[in-house]
Design an enzyme around this catalytic site. Structure first.
Site, PDB file in Angstrom:
ATOM      1  N   ASN A   1       0.881  -1.177   0.000  1.00  0.00           N
ATOM      2  CA  ASN A   1       0.000   0.000   0.000  1.00  0.00           C
ATOM      3  C   ASN A   1       0.915   1.221   0.000  1.00  0.00           C
ATOM      4  O   ASN A   1       1.472   1.584   1.040  1.00  0.00           O
ATOM      5  CB  ASN A   1      -0.899  -0.008   1.228  1.00  0.00           C
TER       6      ASN A   1
ATOM      7  N   ARG B   1      -2.557  -2.002  -3.550  1.00  0.00           N
ATOM      8  CA  ARG B   1      -3.745  -1.163  -3.401  1.00  0.00           C
ATOM      9  C   ARG B   1      -3.602   0.032  -4.337  1.00  0.00           C
ATOM     10  O   ARG B   1      -2.592   0.743  -4.307  1.00  0.00           O
ATOM     11  CB  ARG B   1      -3.887  -0.674  -1.969  1.00  0.00           C
TER      12      ARG B   1
ATOM     13  N   HIS C   1     -13.211   2.746  -0.361  1.00  0.00           N
ATOM     14  CA  HIS C   1     -13.217   1.724   0.693  1.00  0.00           C
ATOM     15  C   HIS C   1     -13.836   0.415   0.195  1.00  0.00           C
ATOM     16  O   HIS C   1     -14.282  -0.421   0.989  1.00  0.00           O
ATOM     17  CB  HIS C   1     -13.984   2.191   1.942  1.00  0.00           C
TER      18      HIS C   1
ATOM     19  N   ARG D   1     -12.378  15.573   7.292  1.00  0.00           N
ATOM     20  CA  ARG D   1     -13.116  15.888   6.071  1.00  0.00           C
ATOM     21  C   ARG D   1     -14.571  16.208   6.395  1.00  0.00           C
ATOM     22  O   ARG D   1     -15.168  15.593   7.271  1.00  0.00           O
ATOM     23  CB  ARG D   1     -13.050  14.718   5.093  1.00  0.00           C
TER      24      ARG D   1
ATOM     25  N   ASN E   1     -14.394   0.014  17.640  1.00  0.00           N
ATOM     26  CA  ASN E   1     -14.004   0.307  19.017  1.00  0.00           C
ATOM     27  C   ASN E   1     -14.909   1.259  19.786  1.00  0.00           C
ATOM     28  O   ASN E   1     -14.853   1.288  21.020  1.00  0.00           O
ATOM     29  CB  ASN E   1     -12.577   0.873  19.029  1.00  0.00           C
TER      30      ASN E   1
ATOM     31  N   GLU F   1      -8.111  -5.343   4.991  1.00  0.00           N
ATOM     32  CA  GLU F   1      -7.974  -5.007   3.584  1.00  0.00           C
ATOM     33  C   GLU F   1      -6.779  -5.702   2.948  1.00  0.00           C
ATOM     34  O   GLU F   1      -6.821  -6.069   1.773  1.00  0.00           O
ATOM     35  CB  GLU F   1      -7.876  -3.488   3.434  1.00  0.00           C
TER      36      GLU F   1
END
Length: 409
Positions: A8, A103, A192, A253, A346, A396
Site C-alpha cells: 500500500n 492497493r 473503501h 473531512r 471500538n 484489507e
C-alpha cells in the site's frame, strides 16, 4: 506455501505485509516512511507465524526492528525492505512471494476487478491520476519500484473503487450538465470498496447465510468514513463520490456540503481553490468542529463537558442516522448491519447512538454485547432483533491478497 506480498504505497511512504495464504496469516509487516525527506525510517515486524516448526533459524516472535537512513525514492525504499527481510526474516527464499498485490485508490470506470499489471495498466493508472492526484501517482510509484524488486512474479492492482462499479446509473450520476460530466468523468465512484467487500462477505459467513440472499449496510468508520448499501454481495449505493470527500463526517473531512458554501467562502472570505481544498479535506469534520480528529479525544472532551465536542459528536451521529435511513429505503429493508474500522470496531457509544432510532426497522442493540471488547466478529444485537448488527474487523490486506491470488493462481 502460497505467499503473497501486499503493498500500500503513498507519496512518501509505503506499508507492506507478507501473508501465508494457505493459512491466511501474516508472516511479516512493515512501514517505510519519510521517503525523499532526508532521513528515512523503516520499521519491520516479524510475526510468530513466520517460523514454522522445524525451522533452523533462531526463534523470532513478534519482534520489531528499525532501520534509519536516507531513502530518496520508492526504489530505495524497497531495497531497505528487502534488507530487513534478509537481516531479520522471514527468509524470502523460504517464503518466496508468488505474486505482489497493490492497493490502487482510483480505477475510474475502467477497472472493476483485480487486474494483472501490464504497461497498459500502468498507463491507465497514471491517466486516472486526474481523479486522484494525491493517491494514484503514489500507488503507481510503488508498483514500479516493486516490479524492480520482484521482477519475476505477477503484480496485481486491486482498486478501492472496483467494488462500486456495480452501482446503477441512477446511483452514480450527478445531476449536472450531462456532456460536461461525461467530458470530465464526473460521477460517483465510491471508495473503501476492498473493506466493504471483505466485511460483507465475512458477515454473511458469520450469520451462516448465502451472500446472495442478504441485504446489508456496512459502516466503515475510521479517520476516513463511508457507508455502503449491499444487496446480494453487490454495492448498490455508497456515500463517497467522485472523491473520498463526500458523505459522512470524518476525522478532518467535511462530508456532504452545500456546494454554494464554497462560492460564499470564495466571494466573502477571498479563499482560493487550494484554500478550499485544504479546508474541506484537512480542517473540517471532527477537527473543524472540535479541534481534534480522533473520536477517542472527542469522547474525553464530551465527558469533561466540552460543548464543541458534544456538537461534533451529535453532528457525526446525525449523519450516520441519515444514511442508515436512506439505505434502508434503497434496500427496502436490511438483514445485517456491520460496523468496521477504527471507530466502528471500538466506539461503543457511536454504535449505540447510530442505531438508537432504528427500532422501527427491527434493530435492537444488546447493551451488554455492545459493551464487550472482544476480538473477532461479534454480534451486538439481541437474539430477538429482526436485523442482525455486527462488529466485523476489516482486513484489507488479506482481501487484496485473496483477490491477487484469484487472478494469478
Amino acid at each position: 506455501m502460497s505467499v503473497v506480498l501486499v503493498v500500500n504505497s503513498g507519496s512518501s511512504s509505503f506499508k507492506y505485509q507478507l501473508l501465508d495464504m494457505q493459512h491466511e496469516r501474516v508472516l511479516a509487516s512493515g512501514l517505510v516512511e519519510r521517503i525523499g525527506e532526508g532521513m528515512g525510517v523503516a520499521t519491520h515486524t516479524v510475526e510468530a507465524a513466520a517460523l514454522a516448526p522445524g525451522d533452523d533459524a533462531p526463534a523470532v516472535t513478534d519482534a520489531t526492528y528499525t532501520i534509519e537512513r536516507d531513502i530518496p525514492d520508492h526504489t530505495a525504499g524497497f531495497a531497505v525492505m528487502l534488507e530487513a527481510f534478509t537481516a531479520h526474516g522471514p527468509s524470502l527464499e523460504q517464503h518466496a512471494p508468488v505474486a505482489v498485490g497493490h492497493r490502487v485508490v482510483h480505477g475510474g470506470a475502467r477497472f472493476f476487478a483485480p487486474t494483472v499489471v501490464t504497461p497498459l495498466v500502468e498507463i491507465n493508472i497514471d491517466e486516472l491520476s486526474v481523479l486522484a492526484p494525491l493517491h494514484n501517482p503514489a500507488n503507481l510509484a510503488g508498483i514500479v519500484a516493486a516490479k524492480r524488486a520482484f521482477p519475476d512474479v505477477p503484480h496485481v492492482a486491486v482498486f478501492d473503487t472496483a467494488f462500486h462499479q456495480s452501482l446503477a446509473p441512477e446511483a452514480y450520476t450527478y445531476a449536472i450538465d450531462r456532456e460536461l460530466a461525461e467530458a470530465h468523468r464526473i460521477r460517483r465512484y465510491g471508495f473503501h470498496g476492498t473493506s466493504h467487500k471483505f466485511v460483507s462477505e465475512a458477515a454473511a459467513a458469520f450469520v451462516g447465510r448465502p451472500l446472495g440472499e442478504l441485504k446489508q449496510i456496512v459502516f466503515h468508520l475510521g479517520n476516513g468514513a463511508s457507508v455502503t448499501a449491499i444487496e446480494g454481495g453487490r454495492s448498490v449505493d455508497t456515500s463517497m463520490g467522485l472523491t473520498p470527500l463526500e458523505g459522512l463526517v470524518m476525522g478532518t473531512r467535511s462530508g456532504d456540503l452545500d456546494p454554494a458554501v464554497l462560492f460564499q467562502l470564495a466571494r466573502r472570505a477571498d479563499m482560493s481553490i487550494a484554500d478550499l481544498d485544504t479546508l474541506l479535506n484537512k480542517r473540517s469534520g471532527l477537527k473543524g468542529l472540535a479541534g481534534v480528529s480522533d473520536m477517542r479525544d472527542i469522547g474525553e472532551r464530551r465527558d469533561a463537558g466540552d460543548p464543541a465536542a458534544q456538537l461534533a459528536f451529535d453532528v457525526y451521529i446525525h449523519r450516520l442516522r441519515a444514511y442508515a435511513g436512506a439505505y434502508l429505503a434503497q434496500l427496502d429493508g436490511v438483514d445485517v448491519i456491520s460496523f468496521t474500522a477504527g471507530v466502528g470496531e471500538n466506539s461503543i457509544r457511536v454504535r449505540e447512538e447510530a442505531m438508537a432510532t432504528l427500532g422501527f426497522a427491527g434493530v435492537e442493540i444488546d447493551p451488554e454485547r455492545n459493551a464487550r471488547r472482544e476480538r473477532g466478529i461479534r454480534r451486538i444485537s439481541t437474539d430477538a432483533s429482526r436485523v442482525i448488527v455486527l462488529v466485523v474487523p476489516t482486513d484489507e490486506e488479506l482481501e487484496i491478497a485473496r483477490q491477487t491470488l484469484s487472478v494469478t493462481s
